[in-house]
Design a protein around this motif. Sequence first.
Motif, PDB file in Angstrom:
ATOM      1  N   THR A 190      -3.890  27.156  56.655  1.00 34.79           N
ATOM      2  CA  THR A 190      -3.548  25.887  57.299  1.00 34.79           C
ATOM      3  C   THR A 190      -4.811  25.138  57.686  1.00 34.79           C
ATOM      4  OG1 THR A 190      -1.490  26.832  58.140  1.00 34.79           O
ATOM      5  CG2 THR A 190      -2.283  24.837  59.210  1.00 34.79           C
ATOM      6  N   LEU A 191      -5.775  25.847  58.286  1.00 38.53           N
ATOM      7  CA  LEU A 191      -7.048  25.227  58.667  1.00 38.53           C
ATOM      8  C   LEU A 191      -7.765  24.698  57.437  1.00 38.53           C
ATOM      9  CD1 LEU A 191      -9.217  24.558  60.759  1.00 38.53           C
ATOM     10  CD2 LEU A 191     -10.101  26.878  60.473  1.00 38.53           C
ATOM     11  N   HIS A 192      -7.761  25.476  56.367  1.00 34.79           N
ATOM     12  CA  HIS A 192      -8.408  25.080  55.114  1.00 34.79           C
ATOM     13  C   HIS A 192      -7.773  23.804  54.562  1.00 34.79           C
ATOM     14  CE1 HIS A 192      -8.757  25.041  50.708  1.00 34.79           C
ATOM     15  NE2 HIS A 192      -9.981  25.504  50.925  1.00 34.79           N
ATOM     16  N   ASP A 193      -6.433  23.791  54.456  1.00 31.46           N
ATOM     17  CA  ASP A 193      -5.735  22.638  53.875  1.00 31.46           C
ATOM     18  C   ASP A 193      -5.909  21.384  54.722  1.00 31.46           C
ATOM     19  OD1 ASP A 193      -4.929  24.359  51.897  1.00 31.46           O
ATOM     20  OD2 ASP A 193      -2.861  24.553  52.616  1.00 31.46           O
ATOM     21  N   THR A 194      -5.883  21.556  56.051  1.00 28.85           N
ATOM     22  CA  THR A 194      -6.075  20.423  56.954  1.00 28.85           C
ATOM     23  C   THR A 194      -7.480  19.861  56.815  1.00 28.85           C
ATOM     24  OG1 THR A 194      -4.502  21.373  58.514  1.00 28.85           O
ATOM     25  CG2 THR A 194      -5.972  19.687  59.368  1.00 28.85           C
ATOM     26  N   SER A 195      -8.463  20.746  56.691  1.00 28.53           N
ATOM     27  CA  SER A 195      -9.856  20.317  56.531  1.00 28.53           C
ATOM     28  C   SER A 195     -10.033  19.517  55.248  1.00 28.53           C
ATOM     29  CB  SER A 195     -10.787  21.533  56.524  1.00 28.53           C
ATOM     30  OG  SER A 195     -10.670  22.258  57.710  1.00 28.53           O
ATOM     31  N   VAL A 196      -9.454  20.010  54.165  1.00 27.53           N
ATOM     32  CA  VAL A 196      -9.548  19.298  52.877  1.00 27.53           C
ATOM     33  C   VAL A 196      -8.898  17.926  52.988  1.00 27.53           C
ATOM     34  CG1 VAL A 196      -8.825  19.316  50.459  1.00 27.53           C
ATOM     35  CG2 VAL A 196      -9.706  21.407  51.508  1.00 27.53           C
ATOM     36  N   SER A 197      -7.732  17.857  53.612  1.00 30.51           N
ATOM     37  CA  SER A 197      -7.041  16.572  53.786  1.00 30.51           C
ATOM     38  C   SER A 197      -7.876  15.603  54.612  1.00 30.51           C
ATOM     39  CB  SER A 197      -5.690  16.782  54.475  1.00 30.51           C
ATOM     40  OG  SER A 197      -4.827  17.509  53.652  1.00 30.51           O
ATOM     41  N   ASP A 198      -8.503  16.102  55.686  1.00 32.22           N
ATOM     42  CA  ASP A 198      -9.352  15.248  56.536  1.00 32.22           C
ATOM     43  C   ASP A 198     -10.530  14.689  55.755  1.00 32.22           C
ATOM     44  OD1 ASP A 198      -7.717  15.659  58.699  1.00 32.22           O
ATOM     45  OD2 ASP A 198      -9.043  17.085  59.714  1.00 32.22           O
ATOM     46  N   VAL A 237     -13.800  19.922  46.719  1.00 30.97           N
ATOM     47  CA  VAL A 237     -13.822  19.952  48.183  1.00 30.97           C
ATOM     48  C   VAL A 237     -13.176  21.243  48.680  1.00 30.97           C
ATOM     49  CG1 VAL A 237     -12.880  18.878  50.276  1.00 30.97           C
ATOM     50  CG2 VAL A 237     -13.880  17.446  48.491  1.00 30.97           C
ATOM     51  N   ALA A 238     -12.021  21.606  48.110  1.00 26.87           N
ATOM     52  CA  ALA A 238     -11.321  22.830  48.520  1.00 26.87           C
ATOM     53  C   ALA A 238     -12.191  24.066  48.296  1.00 26.87           C
ATOM     54  CB  ALA A 238     -10.007  22.953  47.755  1.00 26.87           C
ATOM     55  N   ALA A 239     -12.876  24.105  47.159  1.00 26.93           N
ATOM     56  CA  ALA A 239     -13.752  25.255  46.861  1.00 26.93           C
ATOM     57  C   ALA A 239     -14.923  25.314  47.840  1.00 26.93           C
ATOM     58  CB  ALA A 239     -14.261  25.158  45.422  1.00 26.93           C
ATOM     59  N   ASN A 240     -15.512  24.153  48.136  1.00 21.30           N
ATOM     60  CA  ASN A 240     -16.637  24.113  49.081  1.00 21.30           C
ATOM     61  C   ASN A 240     -16.202  24.557  50.468  1.00 21.30           C
ATOM     62  OD1 ASN A 240     -18.706  23.173  47.361  1.00 21.30           O
ATOM     63  ND2 ASN A 240     -17.940  21.090  47.501  1.00 21.30           N
ATOM     64  N   ILE A 241     -15.056  24.058  50.928  1.00 28.55           N
ATOM     65  CA  ILE A 241     -14.575  24.426  52.262  1.00 28.55           C
ATOM     66  C   ILE A 241     -14.278  25.923  52.330  1.00 28.55           C
ATOM     67  CG2 ILE A 241     -12.629  24.151  53.868  1.00 28.55           C
ATOM     68  CD1 ILE A 241     -14.746  21.948  54.029  1.00 28.55           C
ATOM     69  N   ASN A 265     -26.414  17.178  45.004  1.00 24.33           N
ATOM     70  CA  ASN A 265     -26.364  15.996  44.153  1.00 24.33           C
ATOM     71  C   ASN A 265     -24.928  15.741  43.703  1.00 24.33           C
ATOM     72  OD1 ASN A 265     -27.379  13.804  42.829  1.00 24.33           O
ATOM     73  ND2 ASN A 265     -27.999  14.933  41.020  1.00 24.33           N
ATOM     74  N   ASP A 266     -24.014  15.741  44.690  1.00 22.96           N
ATOM     75  CA  ASP A 266     -22.600  15.603  44.368  1.00 22.96           C
ATOM     76  C   ASP A 266     -21.867  15.090  45.604  1.00 22.96           C
ATOM     77  OD1 ASP A 266     -19.818  17.279  44.630  1.00 22.96           O
ATOM     78  OD2 ASP A 266     -20.167  16.581  42.583  1.00 22.96           O
ATOM     79  N   LYS A 267     -21.057  14.046  45.464  1.00 22.61           N
ATOM     80  CA  LYS A 267     -20.369  13.447  46.608  1.00 22.61           C
ATOM     81  C   LYS A 267     -19.342  14.381  47.226  1.00 22.61           C
ATOM     82  CE  LYS A 267     -20.946   8.703  45.053  1.00 22.61           C
ATOM     83  NZ  LYS A 267     -20.295   7.480  44.566  1.00 22.61           N
ATOM     84  N   SER A 268     -18.640  15.146  46.386  1.00 19.95           N
ATOM     85  CA  SER A 268     -17.632  16.074  46.904  1.00 19.95           C
ATOM     86  C   SER A 268     -18.288  17.153  47.769  1.00 19.95           C
ATOM     87  CB  SER A 268     -16.866  16.727  45.751  1.00 19.95           C
ATOM     88  OG  SER A 268     -16.199  15.753  44.983  1.00 19.95           O
TER      89      SER A 268
END
Length: 195
Positions: A37-45, A62-66, A81-84
């Motif tokens: 839940t924390l992971h998914d919320t962070s990605v959404s934010d 983003v999901a992989a980085n988080i 060197n990447d926006k995501s």
Amino acid sequence: LTWDNKELSPLLGEVRNKQGQLIGKISLLGEDLKKNTLHDTSVSDILASAHIEGITIDKEEVAANISRYFSKKKFQLSAQNDKSAGASQIFADASFNSKENIPEKKLFLWKFALEGKAAYTDSMIGWKKTESSLELSSVKPVERKMEYLKIPVPPNTPGEIKTFLTWINTIHPTDPVIKAGVAYLRFLLILRFDK
């Protein structure tokens, strides 16, 4: 900036009530479900923040980085060197290091991370010195219409930023929810990167 505590108190009461309900619901979840839940919320934010800034980033990256950042207990900004990756780094830095003071240079590091710039020079760091206005755009999710906010550049941006950072880095009795809102508005009104 000033505000009316009497008018905000009922709203803050609602926020606290919803926070309590959310914490209660989260406490009933298993550990794995909490993490997901924390992971998914962070990605959404992160995606929502990037959208507000008009920046398109890859959700899967983003999901992989988080996931990678949450598997560590500490976090430190590094050149990407990447926006995501940059957007993920800003979120992780703000989350993991929220109790640390924010130095002026970090504002530029966050800016470069959001732009996906892995390298920068001191000549890229600077505040606008002109009186021109900047158009900030946002998209209303329902209407899909662009709105523009024109804000004049303050004549003393470096001084305004120094005052802002002193205020944000000082512990005072202002409710954290109000402080976050005021900080966002103050930053919006004075922030003017040169390049």
